[in-house]
Scaffold this motif. Sequence first.
Motif, short mmCIF file in Angstrom:
data_model
loop_
_atom_site.label_atom_id
_atom_site.label_comp_id
_atom_site.label_asym_id
_atom_site.label_seq_id
_atom_site.Cartn_x
_atom_site.Cartn_y
_atom_site.Cartn_z
N ALA A 100 -8.00 -1.28 -1.97
CA ALA A 100 -7.70 -1.39 -0.54
C ALA A 100 -6.45 -0.59 -0.20
CB ALA A 100 -7.51 -2.85 -0.15
N ILE A 101 -6.61 0.41 0.67
CA ILE A 101 -5.51 1.29 1.05
C ILE A 101 -5.05 0.92 2.46
CG2 ILE A 101 -4.75 3.68 1.26
CD1 ILE A 101 -7.19 4.51 -0.39
N SER A 102 -3.86 0.35 2.58
CA SER A 102 -3.21 -0.10 3.81
C SER A 102 -3.22 -1.62 3.89
CB SER A 102 -3.88 0.47 5.08
OG SER A 102 -5.04 -0.26 5.42
N THR A 103 -2.30 -2.15 4.67
CA THR A 103 -2.18 -3.60 4.82
C THR A 103 -3.43 -4.23 5.46
OG1 THR A 103 0.23 -3.46 4.95
CG2 THR A 103 -0.78 -5.46 5.80
N PRO A 104 -3.93 -3.69 6.59
CA PRO A 104 -5.13 -4.30 7.19
C PRO A 104 -6.34 -4.31 6.24
CG PRO A 104 -4.08 -2.83 8.75
CD PRO A 104 -3.41 -2.58 7.43
N SER A 105 -6.52 -3.23 5.50
CA SER A 105 -7.64 -3.15 4.56
C SER A 105 -7.48 -4.17 3.44
CB SER A 105 -7.75 -1.74 3.98
OG SER A 105 -8.00 -0.79 4.99
N ALA A 106 -6.24 -4.31 2.95
CA ALA A 106 -5.97 -5.26 1.88
C ALA A 106 -6.17 -6.70 2.35
CB ALA A 106 -4.55 -5.06 1.36
#
Length: 325
Positions: free
Chosen positions: A98-104
Motif C-alpha cells: 500500500a503506497i500512501s496513507t489512504p491506501s494503507a
Amino acid sequence: MKTTKLVKSMILMGLLGVSILTGCGSKDDDKIKIGITQIVEYSALDENREGFIKALEDGGYKDGENIDIDFQNAQGDIATTQTIAKNFVSQNKNLIYAISTPSAQAAYNSTKDIPIVISAVTDPVSAELVKSLEQPKTNVSGTNDYVPVSKQLELIKTLVPNAKKIGVLYNTSEVNSEVQVNELKKYSKEYGYSVVEAGVTSTNEVNTAISSLVNKVDVLYAPTDQLVVSSMPIIVQKTQEKNIPIIASEKGSVELGALATCGINYYELGYTSGKMAVEVLKGEDISKMPVKSGEEMEIIINKDSLKNLSIQKPDDERIVYINTK
C-alpha cells in the motif's frame, strides 16, 4: 449386473476426469499473488513502486515467473482505495503493498490477516496502522516518508531569509496532513515564523483557497498530501503570480514548479519496503518488523523557479538542481 458395472465405470471415469483437470490446473495457481494499491499516479509514488518491484526481483521474486503482481491505482479517490482493498482480500492476495496513507488505511480496514507492507506513510502510528514503529503488533509494517519539518524550515531561512509568515494548504480529511501541519505550527515558533492555514477537502476548493492564501503569506509550505500535490500546477501558478516561493516536502512537487525541498529518495524508500516484503514472503512475522524511515535525504532546487522568483543561487555543492517538467 450390467447396471452395476456401468455405474462403476461412470464413477471411475468421473474420478479420472477430476484427476486430469487437477493435473492440468493453471501454473498461475502456484504463483504468489501480490496486490499493489496506490492512491494516485504521481512521480514520487511511481518511483516508490518501481523500487519495490526491483527489490522483489533482487530477492528472487519476479512478476510473471513466481509472483503475480496486480497493480491498482485509485486515481485520487478515497472510496476507490476501499474497493481496491476489498477486491484484493476477496482475491486472496498473499501480500498487499500500500503506497500512501489512504491506501494503507483502506487495506488495513479490509484485512487483519493478509500481510500489508506500506510506504509513503508519514505517521503510521497516528494513522492507526501500527501500535508503534518499533513493534507494529498488527499485520502492517514497511517504511514511512517522515522528514523533520525543521529541515524545510532551515531551507526557508536560507532561501527566503526575510519571510515571516508561512502558509500551508492541506487536506483536512487526511491524518497524514494534519500531523505535518501540527508539527509545522509547533516548530515554526522556534524559528520565529507564524503559520497561516488553509484547509480543503477537494481539488475544487484549491483554487479559491490558494488565491486567498497568497495574499497573507511570504512563503508556502506544501506537505506530502496527495490532494495538494495533485493540484500543484495551479498552486505554482497562483504563487508565482504573487512571487511566493513554495517549499515542498518531496521531489515530485519541485519537479512541478515548487522552489525546493529537503526530501527522501522515494525509489530507495520503495526498495527498502520491497526488501521487507521479501522477508515476509520467506516467513518473517510482519507484526514484529519495525517500521523503517528513509535514510537518504537530498536538497533539490528547481532552477526555473529560482530564476522566476529572482532568488540567489545558494553556494552549496550538495544541492541537486532540476528543471520544471
